[in-house]
Design an enzyme around this catalytic site. Structure first.
Site, PDB file in Angstrom:
ATOM      1  N   LYS A  47       0.844  -1.200   0.000  1.00 18.08           N
ATOM      2  CA  LYS A  47       0.000   0.000   0.000  1.00 18.08           C
ATOM      3  C   LYS A  47       0.884   1.257   0.000  1.00 18.08           C
ATOM      4  O   LYS A  47       0.634   2.211  -0.731  1.00 18.08           O
ATOM      5  CB  LYS A  47      -0.914   0.011   1.236  1.00 18.08           C
ATOM      6  CG  LYS A  47      -1.975  -1.084   1.184  1.00 18.08           C
ATOM      7  CD  LYS A  47      -2.726  -1.257   2.504  1.00 18.08           C
ATOM      8  CE  LYS A  47      -3.574  -2.519   2.436  1.00 18.08           C
ATOM      9  NZ  LYS A  47      -4.324  -2.812   3.652  1.00 18.08           N
ATOM     10  N   GLN A  91      -5.703  -2.010   9.701  1.00 23.55           N
ATOM     11  CA  GLN A  91      -5.278  -3.250   9.069  1.00 23.55           C
ATOM     12  C   GLN A  91      -5.785  -4.453   9.876  1.00 23.55           C
ATOM     13  O   GLN A  91      -5.644  -4.494  11.092  1.00 23.55           O
ATOM     14  CB  GLN A  91      -3.735  -3.259   8.992  1.00 23.55           C
ATOM     15  CG  GLN A  91      -3.141  -4.419   8.249  1.00 23.55           C
ATOM     16  CD  GLN A  91      -3.405  -4.355   6.742  1.00 23.55           C
ATOM     17  OE1 GLN A  91      -3.295  -3.302   6.121  1.00 23.55           O
ATOM     18  NE2 GLN A  91      -3.759  -5.481   6.163  1.00 23.55           N
ATOM     19  N   ASP A 114     -11.619   1.185   3.307  1.00 21.89           N
ATOM     20  CA  ASP A 114     -11.966  -0.225   3.066  1.00 21.89           C
ATOM     21  C   ASP A 114     -13.462  -0.461   2.865  1.00 21.89           C
ATOM     22  O   ASP A 114     -13.867  -1.580   2.551  1.00 21.89           O
ATOM     23  CB  ASP A 114     -11.477  -1.086   4.243  1.00 21.89           C
ATOM     24  CG  ASP A 114      -9.981  -1.385   4.131  1.00 21.89           C
ATOM     25  OD1 ASP A 114      -9.501  -1.556   2.999  1.00 21.89           O
ATOM     26  OD2 ASP A 114      -9.310  -1.449   5.173  1.00 21.89           O
TER      27      ASP A 114
END
Ligand code: NAP
Length: 277
Positions: A47, A91, A114
């Site tokens: 990322k 995460q 997300d």
């Protein structure tokens, strides 16, 4: 023929980079990692690399594995209120004492890279504009890039997980596909998968999909990632299936790179909202 996620990712990232430079966009992504998960560290590196390439700043918050839920929540609230932060990623996985769904659900829905917050999922359910989960969006972009029709197609998704299968079924339904979702309790899986114009496997079961489960001339998309004895397997037995399918993703090199590109896509979408008040 190959659905080349790496090639499409590279093209998309080059476009995003140009847009960010041309419009002088100031975008910052905050990534929170709790604990020391090795796979997470690799995902975060990917990322960071994509963000660095396109010109997006990344701020990492690496919290010790024994960080309390309340400390994590305070950090999320601080980042929600920080106007210099465009998007936030918590995460996964997080250590057992932390409720991932609760904490990721506290991210401001306009910073929810997300697409896991209630508001974004509800908008997906309603068919409204929303932040789609990156893997879901990446699969759709890959299909669209190769001009494969979605509307009216019979799509079979194997897997109903909250990160891929379930939201993907809603997104494709919103795009007028005829969607069937199979899972571990499905009877006669082969009968169902061979009806698919587009078969998407998202189970994490290594090489679940063999050629006798695939319709001749169909599209096969392999989302699964499983690690066995240090080797990585997809859900699709690529060598077995490749001569039956018309289009197939390699794995790795298919959905994974698209997922990373969609982080940037979502951040650009959020930046647009921010700039338009
Ligand atoms: P998940 O929540 O664990 O869901 C797995 C799904 O597979 C469940 O619905 C399960 O059915 C179903 N399943 C398991 N065994 C099956 C079988 N033998 N036949 C049919 N269905 C079966 O997983 P997820 O988070 O959605 O992720 C799915 C896979 O995608 C994982 O391998 C994950 O690592 C991978 N992934 C890849 C990317 C990428 O960028 N490439 C991103 C995200 C995830 P039940 O519901 O009945 O248990």
């Amino acid at each position: 023929m190959i659905l080349d996620g790496k090639k499409v990712r590279d093209e998309l990232l080059a476009n995003y980079k140009e847009k960010i430079k041309k419009e002088n966009l100031n975008i910052k992504l905050a990534i929170i990692l709790v604990g020391d998960n090795e796979a997470s560290k690799i995902y975060i590196k990917n990322k960071e690399r994509a963000c660095a390439y396109v010109g997006i700043a990344v701020e990492k918050y690496l919290l010790a594995a024994d960080t309390s839920e309340s400390v994590l929540i305070s950090l999320i609230e601080k980042l929600n209120n920080d106007t210099s932060v465009t998007g936030i990623i918590l995460q996964s996985p997080v250590p057992g004492h932390i409720d991932f769904d609760k904490c990721s659900g506290l991210i401001d829905s306009k910073k929810d890279v997300d697409g896991f917050t209630k508001e974004n999922i509800y908008n997906l359910y309603l068919g409204k504009e929303t932040i789609l989960p990156c893997t879901v969006k990446g699969i759709i972009k890959l299909i669209e890039y190769y001009n494969i029709p979605i509307a009216g197609s019979n799509v079979v998704i194997v897997g109903r997980g909250n990160i891929v299968g379930h939201p993907l079924s809603l997104a494709l339904l919103n795009m007028d596909a005829t969607v069937t979702v199979a899972h571990s309790k499905t009877k006669n899986l082969k009968e169902i998968t061979t009806s698919a114009d587009i078969l998407i496997a998202a189970t994490g079961v290594a090489h679940l999909i063999k050629k006798d489960m695939v319709k001749v001339g169909s599209v096969v998309i392999d989302v699964g990632v499983s690690r066995i004895d240090g080797h990585i397997f997809g859900d699709v037995d690529f060598d077995d299936v490749k001569d039956v399918a018309l289009w197939i993703t390699p794995n790795p090199g298919g959905v994974g790179p698209m997922t990373v590109a969609m982080i940037i896509d979502n951040l650009l979408m959020m930046k647009g909202w921010e700039d338009n008040g």
